[in-house]
Structures are given as structure tokens and as C-alpha cells.
Design an enzyme around this catalytic site. Structure first.
Site, PDB file in Angstrom:
ATOM      1  N   GLU A  45     -59.998 109.770  55.479  1.00  0.00           N
ATOM      2  CA  GLU A  45     -59.544 109.861  56.866  1.00  0.00           C
ATOM      3  C   GLU A  45     -58.056 109.526  56.934  1.00  0.00           C
ATOM      4  O   GLU A  45     -57.503 108.923  56.011  1.00  0.00           O
ATOM      5  CB  GLU A  45     -60.313 108.860  57.741  1.00  0.00           C
ATOM      6  CG  GLU A  45     -61.820 108.877  57.586  1.00  0.00           C
ATOM      7  CD  GLU A  45     -62.453 107.544  57.965  1.00  0.00           C
ATOM      8  OE1 GLU A  45     -61.797 106.748  58.674  1.00  0.00           O
ATOM      9  OE2 GLU A  45     -63.593 107.295  57.532  1.00  0.00           O
ATOM     10  N   GLU A  55     -57.914 102.212  66.386  1.00  0.00           N
ATOM     11  CA  GLU A  55     -56.493 101.925  66.198  1.00  0.00           C
ATOM     12  C   GLU A  55     -55.758 102.299  67.476  1.00  0.00           C
ATOM     13  O   GLU A  55     -55.785 103.463  67.914  1.00  0.00           O
ATOM     14  CB  GLU A  55     -55.927 102.722  65.018  1.00  0.00           C
ATOM     15  CG  GLU A  55     -54.577 102.245  64.545  1.00  0.00           C
ATOM     16  CD  GLU A  55     -54.632 101.006  63.669  1.00  0.00           C
ATOM     17  OE1 GLU A  55     -53.562 100.554  63.211  1.00  0.00           O
ATOM     18  OE2 GLU A  55     -55.748 100.481  63.443  1.00  0.00           O
ATOM     19  N   CYS A 100     -54.892 122.964  24.126  1.00  0.00           N
ATOM     20  CA  CYS A 100     -54.521 123.640  22.882  1.00  0.00           C
ATOM     21  C   CYS A 100     -55.211 122.890  21.742  1.00  0.00           C
ATOM     22  O   CYS A 100     -55.034 121.675  21.603  1.00  0.00           O
ATOM     23  CB  CYS A 100     -53.009 123.624  22.681  1.00  0.00           C
ATOM     24  SG  CYS A 100     -52.487 124.202  21.043  1.00  0.00           S
ATOM     25  N   CYS A 140     -49.367 121.592  16.831  1.00  0.00           N
ATOM     26  CA  CYS A 140     -48.534 122.250  17.846  1.00  0.00           C
ATOM     27  C   CYS A 140     -47.314 121.370  18.129  1.00  0.00           C
ATOM     28  O   CYS A 140     -47.451 120.162  18.398  1.00  0.00           O
ATOM     29  CB  CYS A 140     -49.351 122.475  19.111  1.00  0.00           C
ATOM     30  SG  CYS A 140     -48.479 123.394  20.400  1.00  0.00           S
ATOM     31  N   TYR A 144     -57.765 105.639  68.854  1.00  0.00           N
ATOM     32  CA  TYR A 144     -58.611 106.499  68.032  1.00  0.00           C
ATOM     33  C   TYR A 144     -59.638 105.606  67.334  1.00  0.00           C
ATOM     34  O   TYR A 144     -59.267 104.657  66.640  1.00  0.00           O
ATOM     35  CB  TYR A 144     -57.785 107.258  66.997  1.00  0.00           C
ATOM     36  CG  TYR A 144     -57.006 108.412  67.575  1.00  0.00           C
ATOM     37  CD1 TYR A 144     -57.635 109.631  67.827  1.00  0.00           C
ATOM     38  CD2 TYR A 144     -55.653 108.288  67.874  1.00  0.00           C
ATOM     39  CE1 TYR A 144     -56.932 110.697  68.367  1.00  0.00           C
ATOM     40  CE2 TYR A 144     -54.942 109.350  68.409  1.00  0.00           C
ATOM     41  CZ  TYR A 144     -55.581 110.556  68.649  1.00  0.00           C
ATOM     42  OH  TYR A 144     -54.888 111.604  69.187  1.00  0.00           O
ATOM     43  N   CYS A 179     -47.585 127.670  20.428  1.00  0.00           N
ATOM     44  CA  CYS A 179     -48.048 128.019  19.081  1.00  0.00           C
ATOM     45  C   CYS A 179     -48.939 129.252  19.055  1.00  0.00           C
ATOM     46  O   CYS A 179     -49.287 129.745  17.977  1.00  0.00           O
ATOM     47  CB  CYS A 179     -48.769 126.841  18.440  1.00  0.00           C
ATOM     48  SG  CYS A 179     -50.381 126.457  19.206  1.00  0.00           S
ATOM     49  N   LYS A 198     -51.402 104.449  50.433  1.00  0.00           N
ATOM     50  CA  LYS A 198     -50.168 104.450  51.226  1.00  0.00           C
ATOM     51  C   LYS A 198     -49.201 105.511  50.703  1.00  0.00           C
ATOM     52  O   LYS A 198     -48.977 105.632  49.501  1.00  0.00           O
ATOM     53  CB  LYS A 198     -49.499 103.072  51.145  1.00  0.00           C
ATOM     54  CG  LYS A 198     -50.358 101.948  51.700  1.00  0.00           C
ATOM     55  CD  LYS A 198     -50.233 101.854  53.199  1.00  0.00           C
ATOM     56  CE  LYS A 198     -48.922 101.217  53.598  1.00  0.00           C
ATOM     57  NZ  LYS A 198     -48.825 101.004  55.041  1.00  0.00           N
ATOM     58  N   ARG A 225     -57.463  92.488  66.130  1.00  0.00           N
ATOM     59  CA  ARG A 225     -58.117  92.031  64.901  1.00  0.00           C
ATOM     60  C   ARG A 225     -57.818  90.568  64.630  1.00  0.00           C
ATOM     61  O   ARG A 225     -58.662  89.818  64.154  1.00  0.00           O
ATOM     62  CB  ARG A 225     -57.664  92.879  63.703  1.00  0.00           C
ATOM     63  CG  ARG A 225     -58.521  92.635  62.455  1.00  0.00           C
ATOM     64  CD  ARG A 225     -57.989  93.384  61.249  1.00  0.00           C
ATOM     65  NE  ARG A 225     -56.846  92.713  60.680  1.00  0.00           N
ATOM     66  CZ  ARG A 225     -56.942  91.713  59.795  1.00  0.00           C
ATOM     67  NH1 ARG A 225     -58.112  91.269  59.413  1.00  0.00           N
ATOM     68  NH2 ARG A 225     -55.850  91.150  59.323  1.00  0.00           N
ATOM     69  N   ASP A 234     -50.910 104.198  61.961  1.00  0.00           N
ATOM     70  CA  ASP A 234     -50.032 103.031  61.913  1.00  0.00           C
ATOM     71  C   ASP A 234     -49.873 102.486  63.328  1.00  0.00           C
ATOM     72  O   ASP A 234     -48.953 102.850  64.061  1.00  0.00           O
ATOM     73  CB  ASP A 234     -48.670 103.429  61.326  1.00  0.00           C
ATOM     74  CG  ASP A 234     -47.895 102.228  60.826  1.00  0.00           C
ATOM     75  OD1 ASP A 234     -48.471 101.123  60.804  1.00  0.00           O
ATOM     76  OD2 ASP A 234     -46.725 102.384  60.450  1.00  0.00           O
ATOM     77  N   CYS A 247     -51.833 129.280  23.873  1.00  0.00           N
ATOM     78  CA  CYS A 247     -50.792 128.252  23.969  1.00  0.00           C
ATOM     79  C   CYS A 247     -49.420 128.906  24.019  1.00  0.00           C
ATOM     80  O   CYS A 247     -49.096 129.736  23.158  1.00  0.00           O
ATOM     81  CB  CYS A 247     -50.887 127.310  22.772  1.00  0.00           C
ATOM     82  SG  CYS A 247     -49.583 126.042  22.768  1.00  0.00           S
ATOM     83  N   LYS A 267     -54.941 107.344  57.984  1.00  0.00           N
ATOM     84  CA  LYS A 267     -54.674 105.930  58.265  1.00  0.00           C
ATOM     85  C   LYS A 267     -53.557 105.870  59.300  1.00  0.00           C
ATOM     86  O   LYS A 267     -52.403 106.164  58.994  1.00  0.00           O
ATOM     87  CB  LYS A 267     -54.254 105.181  57.002  1.00  0.00           C
ATOM     88  CG  LYS A 267     -53.966 103.700  57.252  1.00  0.00           C
ATOM     89  CD  LYS A 267     -53.497 103.010  55.998  1.00  0.00           C
ATOM     90  CE  LYS A 267     -53.222 101.525  56.276  1.00  0.00           C
ATOM     91  NZ  LYS A 267     -52.168 101.333  57.285  1.00  0.00           N
TER      92      LYS A 267
END
Length: 657
Positions: free
Chosen positions: A117, A174, A418, A423, A220, A405, A310, A140, A121, A402, A119
Site C-alpha cells: 500500500e 492517516e 552463461c 567467460c 485515509y 563468449c 522508504k 497515535r 506522510d 552470451c 505510505k
């Protein structure tokens, strides 16, 4: 538009009920669904009628919209205890930290589902309902109790005053101020607000509800904190319940069954956040199953089943010119994008990484397209997602041989490999990794040196470094007497590397610095590690099933065992010895809560210097718990198990001894 309502009713209370239901429905359409069905003038007309009837009767029903005007300024906030603790989230700022979170979860739940979800601020809020009616709103705070901001919250119109659920419930949300609202507010404000986060916190925590209303905050909702008759079974069910009850939720959310799907969702959020009207600084990843969450529990501050990823600030948009494929030390091919040069975080960026071909497809990256890139901590940038395709954008094709090589490639899971161990870029990367600062720390050895050793001296393994002569080095471009002597001295010095560095230098897929240190502590020697089984490997905190499989597989290959034997002819890995004496000798110690005189890392170092072993959680092996302020579940568990507990004062006295 709803049918007109007559002004005559037999019972005034019935009419008030009718008006309240209608006005609340219209408010939900306007503030939550963003789909108004009547003009403002129609709403205002019936709102005024309700207000007159309330004045006439002296009755204001609990869910009346007239309650939302707020009240008189408060003298101070009252503290209120939450029914269930509100935890904050642990944070990850790198892919590696998020991978470590997945590893911890997958040790307990074999096939976990995650929700991802946005985040936001803003300011975390907790709203309480009893018997279907809104009772209280709090911040909170410290998690156990917050400030009662009911008067301020009542000015917000995007949450219901009444719900159909009749038990006691706490819901989390929030509080935010939308960016467009902040812009409008600042056009006429005597003191413009600096940013949306501070504006939201300042609006809710203002003693005058009129100020709150003038800033037009929103909420929200994203979780249920407490439910009287038991929580829903999943995070998905929590969101469904919130929407059903009329709470405003953000429309984006993804259910993910693999790590790649989680990273894909994070990229979608990071690209999408540039076009939404809310300030967001990351993504939240949660274990979807609520019963599975109970297997993990909580630390003193965070749930162990959720984490916040973050975002970094160093991001910009540029154009993909081309996509080339690189080969790493394990043979894995990684796509590298050549970019239109752009200034980012003080440097000119010309290239960026993608994880694999699946990453290219998920992010819809094409040659010529505009993409969002991020640069973090001096590391080469990564492409987060495509912003726009342009005429002439070309699909990136999956290679079948590859590019270096010519060997036919094979796929293993999401990656392409590879198979040729000789190589050139594969050998060069292996040598450079072995000599790196976090591995054998051979100062003066560079990738360019590795390329010359491959091309001119046919080096294919790191063990050949220990037979290197000064004459051979002097034949290489750029090497004179002093430089050659310095490199040989650095190689000789590396013979006494610590065991953890040596394990990391081997280049086993998935074994980083932290995992290498865990392996060194747990097994004490290369021989013990070689003989370790999957069960003993996955018992370690930072080793998951995939990494354990890679370790066992590495030691099962004959070529690797031959190279290991050759290396051990020259190198004697040094095992770090634990301190055997001291006041904490023989003690397995857990720190919990906050110490006033010591940082957690400082306290751990002091304990280890005095012979103790620090643990991250309380187990049957724990012999001592040091409890600081606000000690939580670890302290409770220690008491139940009868483990000795001391406070910071007693800890300080022990250090003095």
C-alpha cells in the site's frame, strides 16, 4: 438527483432521521467517493432544515452532520489510552534490507502473501466506535495513549459518524492535507505552510477546531486496530470492511505472492506517487494473513510482520538510449540501460540497472522510452518504471547466447545465465569481488588489473594471485616497480584475513557481509561450513532456504572444492575469538526498552567486551534481560520464563565491576 422530500411529516424525529440519512449519503458520495449526486445548494437547503429542527427540539442525534462544525477552542489536549497498542513501522531503505525482512518471514510462513500500500506522510489517527456510533478520535501518541482530538476530527467530513457494526472497534488512518488543498490555502494565508505533512499535523493538533476546519484535512483509513469480536482474517478483508462501513480508503493496493511482485508494486507506487494529490514517502508491506501475523508478534516498537519501504529523494526522468547485458561472477546476465545523460544528486548519470528480463517486461522498459530513475548512496541508479513511450520506442529482446563468449544461455527461475566458467567478464568480476574491500581487502587491485591478468597471464581463479610474481606484474600496462611491490604486499597481507571476510570473498550466491559474519560465528571454520546441512544453515537469522541451497550447492561442485583447497594452501582464515572473561562471561543478554545513558549499540559493545553474548530476542537460552524505560513484550516474556531482569542502574553497576 434524489426525489424531492416534502416538508410535512407526522413526526419531527422521523423527519430528522430522514434528513440525516440523506445528508450523510450525499456527504459520502462527495467526500469519500468523489462522485456528488446533488449540487451544493441542494445539500445546504436540507442541512439548514435539519439545523432548524435540532434547534426546535434541542436534540442532536449522534450521526448528525451538524456535529462536524467542531466546538470552542480547547485549553489543552486530554490524554486517552488506546484499547490496543498502536505500533509504528520498522523501515527499510534498500532492497537488501527488504530482502532480509522477506527471509525472516519465509522462515516461519513458507508461502506468504503480502499486501503493498501507499505510505502517506501525515499524522496517524485512531477512531473509536461503540454500538455503531463514533465516540472519539485520538493521535497515535506513544502507542499506548494519544491526545484526544475529537473536536478537531469532527470538522473532517470523509469518515462516518455511524456504522453498521455494533461492537467496539478502533480503526486506523492517516490524517493528510491534499497537495491541491495546501496550494489553495497558501495563496491567501498570512503565514503559508511549509509542507503537507506539517500542515496536517498542525491542523489536527491545533487547540482551535476552527483552525483545523480552515485547513481542510482529510483521513485515509488503512487498518483495524481493535475489533471486539475478533479481527478479519486478512488485510484484504480489513480493507473490504472499511469500505463497506463508509470509511475513505486509497484505491491502490496490491496482493503479492512473490518477492518480485512486491518489488514490482513498490515501483508502481514510486512512479504513481508523482501524479496523486497526497504526499507519500514510501510503501507499506504487510503479511496478508492475520493468523500468520500472530506467529511473529511485536518488538517494543514495531510489528515483525510489516515494514515500511522508504523512498529516496534522488529521482528524475530521462530517456533510455540502449540496453546492454552484463555477465557477473556467477554467470548471471544483468541488463544495463544506457541513458540520456542527466544531472541527479550532483552527478551526471549515464547508465542504470535493471534486475533481469522479467524486470524489463514488468516495468515496460523500451529503447527510446522515458523512465523514472533513482540514485541512492553513491550506487549506480536503478530504473523504477516507465513514464512515457514515444514514437519509435523499441522492445528489448531477450538474449539466447552470451554476448561475450557466445555460449548458449540457460534460464533458472527469473534469471538468465552463461554456463561458461571461463567467460571473461565472469572471471574478471570474480577476481574483483575476491580482492574487494569487504572481502580480502587487497589494496591496489582493480577491475582493470583483473582484466589484464585474464588477458595476458591467463588467470582464471583467485588462488593464482598468491603465485603472482613481480616480473609478471611489470609486464602489465601501468605497473612500475613501486606499484607492483605495493600490490604484492597487499596480497601477502590478505593471507591472514578473518574467516567472515574469507567466506564473503568466495562469492557464494546470496552470501553478503552480514550472512558471512553469521556463518563465521556459527561454524567457526571453513571445514565446518562445508559440512553444514540445510537445516543447520536455515537456523541462522540471516540465512533463508534459497541462500542455504546456494551454500550447499557451492560446496558440492568439484571445481569450487579444488579452488578452495588451493586457496587454503596460502590463506589461514582467522577466527574472531569471543572474550572469555568479564562480568558478563557466559551470559546471554537481551536489551529491551530505552536506556538513558547508552545507545543500544554502545550497550551491546560493552556487554560483548566483558564476555557476554547479545541476543535480539528472549529465548530459552537467555540468562539476563536488561530493561530500560518503556520495556515491552520482551520483558513480559522474560518474567514468564523466570529469567533474571535488571534495570539500567544495576547494569551500570555491573559495568563498573
Amino acid at each position: 438527483m434524489p426525489r424531492s422530500l416534502t416538508f410535512f411529516t407526522v413526526n419531527i424525529m422521523d423527519r430528522m432521521r430522514e434528513l440525516i440519512d440523506m445528508l450523510n449519503r450525499w456527504a459520502h458520495e462527495y467526500y469519500v467517493l468523489d462522485a456528488p449526486s446533488v449540487p451544493d445548494s441542494e445539500y445546504d437547503r436540507y442541512y439548514d432544515e435539519l439545523k432548524r429542527l435540532e434547534e426546535r427540539t434541542g436534540v442532536v442525534l449522534p450521526d448528525s452532520p451538524t456535529r462536524r462544525v467542531g466546538g470552542e477552542p480547547l485549553k489543552a489536549f486530554v490524554r486517552h489510552a488506546h484499547i490496543a497498542r498502536l505500533y509504528s513501522l520498522d523501515k527499510a531503505v534498500s532492497r537488501e534490507e527488504l530482502e532480509a525482512f522477506f527471509t525472516r518471514v519465509e522462515k516461519v510462513v513458507k508461502h506468504p502473501e503480502y499486501t503493498v500500500e501507499y505510505k502517506f506522510d501525515g499524522l496517524t489517527m485512531c477512531l473509536t466506535y461503540k454500538d455503531g456510533a463514533f465516540v472519539r478520535a485520538t493521535t497515535r501518541g506513544n502507542g499506548a495513549e494519544g491526545e484526544d482530538v475529537t473536536a478537531q476530527c469532527l470538522t473532517i467530513k470523509s469518515f462516518p459518524l455511524a456504522i453498521s457494526y455494533r461492537g467496539t472497534v478502533e480503526v486506523k488512518g492517516e490524517a493528510v492535507i491534499r497537495l491541491s488543498v495546501l496550494e489553495d490555502y497558501n495563496k491567501t494565508a498570512a503565514e503559508p505552510l511549509k509542507n503537507a505533512r506539517n500542515a496536517a499535523a498542525g491542523a489536527i493538533r491545533n487547540l482551535d477546531p476552527a483552525v483545523t476546519a480552515s485547513r481542510r484535512p482529510d483521513i485515509y483509513f488503512y487498518d483495524i486496530n481493535y475489533m471486539e469480536d475478533g479481527m478479519p482474517a486478512t488485510q484484504e478483508d480489513c480493507f473490504a470492511w472499511l469500505k463497506e462501513q463508509g470509511f475513505r480508503t486509497f484505491p491502490y493496493r496490491r496482493l503479492c505472492r512473490t518477492r518480485d511482485e512486491v518489488f514490482d508494486a513498490i515501483s508502481e507506487i514510486e512512479v504513481g506517487r508523482r501524479s496523486i494529490d497526497v504526499l507519500t514517502d514510501g510503501a507499506v508491506i504487510k503479511l496478508n494473513s492475520v493468523p500468520d501475523r500472530e506467529l511473529f508478534g511485536y518488538t517494543d516498537k514495531f510489528p515483525r510482520w510489516a515494514i515500511a519501504y522508504k523512498f529516496e529523494a534522488e529521482e528524475c526522468v530521462t530517456t533510455v538510449r540502449d540496453v546492454r547485458w552484463q555477465v557477473g561472477r556467477t554467470g548471471k546476465l544483468t541488463p544495463l540501460a544506457d541513458l540520456e545523460p542527466v544531472e541527479l544528486a550532483g552527478v551526471t548519470v549515464r547508465k542504470a540497472t535493471l534486475n533481469n528480463f522479467g524486470d524489463i517486461v514488468r516495468k515496460d522498459v523500451k529503447k527510446g522510452s522515458k523512465v523514472l530513475i533513482r540514485r541512492s548512496n553513491e550506487v549506480i541508479p536503478e530504473i523504477l518504471g516507465t513514464v512515457e513511450h514515444v514514437p519509435g520506442s523499441i522492445d528489448v529482446k531477450k538474449p539466447d547466447v552470451c554476448p561475450f563468449c557466445g555460449a548458449p544461455l540457460f534460464e533458472n527461475g527469473a534469471n538468465i545465465f552463461c554456463p561458461n566458467t571461463d567467460c571473461r567478464p565472469r572471471v574478471v568480476a570474480k577476481l574483483a569481488h575476491f580482492a574487494g574491500k569487504d572481502a580480502m581487502d587487497i589494496e591496489g587491485f582493480s577491475e582493470k588489473t583483473a582484466e589484464m591478468l585474464y588477458d595476458k597471464l591467463a588467470f582464471r581463479n583467485a588462488s593464482q594471485l598468491y603465485g603472482l610474481t613481480k616480473e609478471q606484474l611489470l609486464d602489465l600496462d601501468g605497473f612500475k616497480d613501486k606499484k607492483a611491490g605495493n600490490l604484492l604486499s597487499a596480497i601477502a597481507k590478505s593471507r591472514n584475513a578473518t574467516l567472515d571476510r574469507f567466506i564473503y570473498a568466495l562469492g557464494i550466491e546470496g552470501v553478503g557481509k552480514v550472512a558471512a559474519a553469521d556463518l563465521a560465528r556459527a561454524f567457526g571454520s571453513v571445514e565446518n561450513l562445508k559440512n553444514a546441512g540445510r537445516e543447520s544453515l536455515t537456523a541462522l537469522d540471516n540465512i533463508g532456504d534459497v541462500t542455504a541451497e546456494a551454500i550447499v550447492g557451492w560446496f558440492a561442485q568439484e571445481a569450487n572444492l579444488e579452488e578452495l583447497s588451493a586457496l587454503l594452501l596460502y590463506i589461514v582464515p582467522v577466527t574472531k575469538k569471543a572474550v572469555q572473561s568479564g562480568i558478563f562471561a557466559g551470559q546471554f543478554v537481551v536489551l529491551t526498552g530505552t536506556l538513558s545513558a547508552y545507545k543500544r549499540s554502545e550497550a551491546q559493545k560493552l556487554i560483548e567486551e566483558r564476555g557476554g553474548v547479545c541476543q535480539s530476542s528472549v529465548t530459552g537460552k537467555t540468562t539476563l534481560v536488561i530493561a530500560g524505560e518503556e520495556a515491552g513484550s520482551k520483558l513480559e516474556k522474560a518474567k514468564k520464563l523466570g529469567i533474571k531482569v535488571i534495570d539500567e542502574s544495576a547494569f551500570t553497576d555491573m559495568l563498573k565491576q
